[in-house]
Design an enzyme around this catalytic site. Structure first.
Site, PDB file in Angstrom:
ATOM      1  N   ASP A   1      -1.624  -6.646   8.108  1.00 17.62           N
ATOM      2  CA  ASP A   1      -1.679  -5.425   8.900  1.00 17.62           C
ATOM      3  C   ASP A   1      -3.109  -4.967   9.112  1.00 17.62           C
ATOM      4  OD1 ASP A   1       1.119  -5.200   8.853  1.00 17.62           O
ATOM      5  OD2 ASP A   1       1.037  -4.212   6.893  1.00 17.62           O
TER       6      ASP A   1
ATOM      7  N   TYR B   1      -0.533 -10.842  -3.917  1.00 18.68           N
ATOM      8  CA  TYR B   1      -1.184  -9.651  -3.375  1.00 18.68           C
ATOM      9  C   TYR B   1      -1.589  -8.735  -4.527  1.00 18.68           C
ATOM     10  CZ  TYR B   1       0.421 -10.405   1.475  1.00 18.68           C
ATOM     11  OH  TYR B   1       0.622 -10.893   2.738  1.00 18.68           O
TER      12      TYR B   1
END
Lengths: 244, 244
Positions: free
Chosen positions: A52, A110
């Site tokens: 994103d 992540y």
């Protein structure tokens, strides 16, 4: 045609995500221009994920086919001289013809960093999200453990993702603290659209008693996005590693 | 008048050092404006050291006298709302009347970070200096140990410093590596002008065989700046802590 695998590191603050878009500066668009400058070719980049807008990466992987004879060990330095300081190519390898940065990936790691203080620290302003109320990382870590294993993550996906199957397997999800920095680390075979940010937002909402539930389990079982928490801001999220 | 002790964190990239200067943006000048905005007073800031242009700090200490009744626990947030994102006040304490951020300091800890790669990593671009030749951190660490103790550091000071006595005591000087990041950590009762940067530059010059000497000892004993190495760039240097 050679198939080349590039690993890059970038700070996503200035970019509208990874993926090429018309009329928006993206990481892939910027990298593509650098590749054209170095090889003279217009290549098609395959990225390991659509990060994103504002999300960072320590070792993002992408691949492209090229007829250029430039050896792998020379390409990173050559590309970096055409890239801005917030993107750096770390390495280049020859990949098998069928290698695809996204479809060949077996998993990803992540991290989500929270600077847990009402007072900003400039060293963490770009890569951590500031959250003032004191967090109990032990409680967050215990809840995070409830997501481990093979689960239907329908409650933790945003509309708009391309994936059909909502089942993913998480092999690690921990929350640890070092002074004011609270770090969420999550590893799995894949992630749905906004999944990490919704997982983090849900744990924070549970912690702040903003949800009717007292643990993530019923939310997970509901498979209902409306039962989960908010989407934590992009700036705290970093793609650390991709496994092949 | 109250005497307040502020601890701040800043990225020095955009500043001409700490100390107030005419016609240059400095950390102290920026902080002074914020204090004026919050208290309505024009105060005189005493800083713990004159950090150079481009040097960073994780916990810089300064002090000032004020007649303002604003409680200590409210001041950091109030000041931060008038400061840019690269400066943050971490805490505020009432200090004894004779406290002076510089003269009361008993010691300081600095770190110097080198990103040891020909390829840049955006995560370290601002706070580490990039150095391409592979460094042997074991050798650097052994040499660093030769500086420990009470020594005359005349060979490791730049012209222009205010201090007369060149004798300082180092209680720690280590060099460690974590992947591509090589970190110099040095702790002592005080540091001469540019001293940490010249120490680092000298170790690098020894490592690259750019000096006639094979160890730092003869350079230290010479008390001659011309025998030492170059001044490592400011961007890798961070003031970590001040001891009182």
């Amino acid at each position: 045609m050679r198939n080349l695998k590039l690993t890059l590191s970038f700070l996503g603050t200035a970019y509208h995500g990874y993926q090429v878009q018309q009329n928006a500066v993206t990481v892939a668009g910027t990298l593509q221009s650098a590749i054209t400058a170095v090889t003279g070719e217009r290549v098609e980049l395959k990225g390991c994920s659509r990060t994103d807008s504002g999300v960072h990466a320590r070792a993002y992987v992408c691949s492209f086919r090229t007829a250029s004879p430039i050896p792998c060990q020379k390409l990173p330095l050559a590309l970096n001289s055409h890239l801005p300081p917030d993107i750096g190519v770390l390495s280049c390898e020859e990949a098998p013809p069928d290698f695809h940065a996204r479809y060949s990936a077996k998993g990803k790691e992540y991290q989500y960093d929270i600077y847990n203080s009402p007072l900003r620290n400039p060293f963490y302003e770009e890569t951590a999200w500031r959250f003032a109320p004191r967090l109990d990382e032990g409680k967050l870590n215990a809840w995070a453990g409830e997501f481990l294993g093979r689960q239907d993550f329908s409650a933790f996906r945003a509309a708009g993702g391309a994936d059909i199957d909502p089942v993913r397997t998480l092999t690690r999800f921990t929350v640890t603290r070092r002074e004011s920095l609270v770090r969420f680390q999550v590893e799995g075979d894949g992630f749905l659209y906004h999944m990490v940010r919704i997982l983090v937002g849900t744990l924070l909402d549970l912690h702040q008693h903003k949800l009717p539930d007292e643990s993530p389990r019923p939310i997970l079982l509901s498979r209902n996005r409306a039962r989960a928490g908010f989407t934590a801001p992009a700036k705290g999220l970093t793609l650390n590693r991709v496994f092949y």
